[in-house]
Design a protein around this motif. Structure first.
Motif, short mmCIF file in Angstrom:
data_model
loop_
_atom_site.label_atom_id
_atom_site.label_comp_id
_atom_site.label_asym_id
_atom_site.label_seq_id
_atom_site.Cartn_x
_atom_site.Cartn_y
_atom_site.Cartn_z
N VAL A 95 59.33 89.77 18.85
CA VAL A 95 57.92 89.91 18.47
C VAL A 95 57.82 90.28 16.99
CG1 VAL A 95 55.76 91.15 18.91
CG2 VAL A 95 57.22 90.50 20.83
N TYR A 96 58.72 91.15 16.53
CA TYR A 96 58.73 91.53 15.12
C TYR A 96 59.00 90.30 14.23
CZ TYR A 96 59.81 94.26 10.93
OH TYR A 96 59.81 94.79 9.64
N VAL A 97 59.92 89.45 14.69
CA VAL A 97 60.22 88.21 13.94
C VAL A 97 58.97 87.31 13.90
CG1 VAL A 97 61.62 86.09 13.92
CG2 VAL A 97 62.70 88.31 14.40
N ALA A 98 58.26 87.22 15.04
CA ALA A 98 57.02 86.42 15.09
C ALA A 98 55.94 87.02 14.19
CB ALA A 98 56.52 86.30 16.52
N CYS A 99 56.03 88.32 13.93
CA CYS A 99 55.07 88.97 13.02
C CYS A 99 55.43 88.73 11.55
CB CYS A 99 55.04 90.48 13.28
SG CYS A 99 54.17 90.95 14.80
N GLY A 100 56.53 88.01 11.31
CA GLY A 100 56.90 87.66 9.93
C GLY A 100 58.06 88.45 9.38
N GLY A 101 58.66 89.32 10.21
CA GLY A 101 59.80 90.11 9.73
C GLY A 101 61.13 89.43 10.06
N THR A 102 62.24 90.12 9.80
CA THR A 102 63.56 89.57 10.11
C THR A 102 64.16 90.33 11.29
OG1 THR A 102 64.77 91.08 8.65
CG2 THR A 102 63.93 89.04 7.66
N ASP A 103 65.11 89.66 11.97
CA ASP A 103 65.73 90.33 13.12
C ASP A 103 66.51 91.56 12.70
OD1 ASP A 103 67.62 88.78 11.83
OD2 ASP A 103 68.61 88.09 13.66
N ILE A 104 67.13 91.50 11.52
CA ILE A 104 67.95 92.65 11.08
C ILE A 104 67.06 93.87 10.79
CG2 ILE A 104 68.11 92.20 8.58
CD1 ILE A 104 71.19 92.97 10.65
N GLU A 105 65.85 93.64 10.23
CA GLU A 105 64.90 94.75 10.00
C GLU A 105 64.51 95.40 11.32
OE1 GLU A 105 62.51 92.85 6.12
OE2 GLU A 105 61.64 92.74 8.13
N ALA A 106 64.28 94.55 12.33
CA ALA A 106 63.84 95.05 13.64
C ALA A 106 64.96 95.85 14.31
CB ALA A 106 63.40 93.89 14.53
N ILE A 107 66.19 95.31 14.27
CA ILE A 107 67.33 96.01 14.88
C ILE A 107 67.54 97.34 14.16
CG2 ILE A 107 69.84 95.91 15.23
CD1 ILE A 107 69.47 92.80 15.51
N ASP A 108 67.48 97.29 12.84
CA ASP A 108 67.65 98.49 12.00
C ASP A 108 66.63 99.57 12.39
OD1 ASP A 108 68.35 100.17 9.80
OD2 ASP A 108 66.81 99.23 8.55
#
Length: 391
Positions: free
Chosen positions: A325-338
């Protein structure tokens, strides 16, 4: 029953119950507010409301610009992305930080922006059990003392397609696991079982239409937010509460920025928001990869070996939803995992004896750089650095 599953301590079990032999007055007298709502809706739920067609990325962008231009509130885009993604992973979010950083503004203005309902509940230091938020049966007057929180939950059973946010303001001024435990436990169940017992009703009593057998249903269009100040006047929030929530930290005051485009309110229904979440989860490219799972396992083992700390399946479950969902919001997977690792895993380090593990924390920072790439895990490393410096 749905009593206080999973927490223990603090609550007073069932609220005052009514003996089945006893007769109660008409429901309009026992539950005046809930009965008035039955009349208002004439027993019919609102199944669909008008909604705008936006992607999650557009939603984050528009909401951020709206806050800046219409309300004079400035947030970085990652904060908005976490706010929007967090509710996909948990219906309970904790907004935590210093006083005056705009914590309560986010849910307030999101509902104003998206045509939702918001209810603010200032938590009191005297709150001890669920009757403080759900009300209680008064043996003397033979009526149920209804709270705003209860009538809000009941209203959401009729206004089913609107987003309803319930904000527990300064939630840690009393112990969260005393008054909120039952609700947090219930949110762990499958959605049809999201219900809370108000009281035992006599068998011949006709209750308000949506009060099935003395239970109030928590509908999936309800989202709960707790704001928490970090200062000496408040209780620390327990791991059990943090584990069930997505936590958003407000450590910095953000700089102002210019918005050139026009901003306006939108219409966003609860079903549209859920559809956006479901779509994000169905896109293969948004999902955690095999590689991500391997790294997560390696990190789990490392943290267990070095610090004797384990983190359970709940974190993995939240990661699986939050990341796409974070990726769909325009972020990256690594930011979300972090972000999830920093707030879910490394936050637990605060309970360790830090003076004894400074070298191990250095080793952990090096391990994160090796595992995920140098300086990729920004939030985790910042947090661990701060822990080291504080001792």
């Amino acid at each position: 029953g749905f009593g206080g599953g999973g927490f223990g301590g603090g609550g007073n079990g069932e609220l005052s119950s009514v003996k089945s032999a006893e007769t109660l007055d008409d429901r309009e007298k026992v539950f005046p507010s809930l009965s008035a709502m039955d009349v208002k809706y004439s027993g019919y739920s609102i199944d669909k409301i008008k909604t705008d067609n936006l992607s999650l990325e557009e939603l984050c962008h528009k909401f951020r610009n709206y806050l800046a231009k219409a309300e004079g509130l400035y947030f970085d885009i990652n904060t908005i992305r976490i706010f929007m993604s967090g509710f996909a992973a948990s219906h309970f979010m904790i907004l935590e930080g210093l006083s005056g950083t705009g914590k309560s503004s986010l849910p307030r203005y999101f509902c104003k922006f998206a045509n939702g309902n918001v209810l603010f509940l200032p938590v009191q230091a005297t709150w001890r059990d669920k009757s403080n938020i759900l009300g209680f049966f008064n043996d003397f007057s033979k009526t149920y003392t209804e709270t705003d929180f209860l009538t809000g939950l009941y209203n959401a059973n009729y206004d089913k397609d609107r987003i309803h946010m319930f904000v527990l303001d300064e939630m840690n001024i009393s112990r969260v696991e005393y008054y909120f435990a039952d609700l947090l436990s219930v949110l762990e169940y499958p959605i049809p079982d999201w219900r809370l017992r108000l009281m035992h009703l006599p068998h011949d009593f006709l209750p308000p239409a949506k009060l099935d057998d003395g239970f109030v249903q928590i509908t999936p269009n309800c989202y709960f937010v707790g704001t928490a100040n970090k200062d000496d006047s408040t209780f620390s929030i327990s791991d059990k509460v943090y584990d069930r929530a997505i936590t958003l930290d407000f450590d910095n005051r953000n700089r102002a920025f210019e918005v050139d485009e026009e901003v306006s309110n939108i219409k966003l229904s609860a079903s549209k928001l859920q559809e956006l979440y479901d779509n994000a989860l169905s896109v293969e490219d948004n999902k955690l990869t095999e590689e991500d799972y391997k790294k997560f396992d390696a990190l789990t083992n490392f943290v267990y070996d070095q610090f004797d700390l384990t983190f359970g399946n709940r974190i993995m479950k939240q990661l699986k939803i939050f990341v796409p969902v974070y990726v769909a919001c325009g972020g990256t997977d690594i930011e979300a995992i972090d972000y999830i690792l920093a707030t879910k895993v490394f936050r637990k380090f605060e309970s360790l004896n830090l003076s004894l593990i400074r070298d191990e924390i250095k080793g952990l920072i090096n391990y994160l750089n090796t595992l995920f790439g140098k300086d990729k895990m920004v939030s985790c490393i910042e947090f661990l650095d701060r822990l080291q410096r504080s001792y």
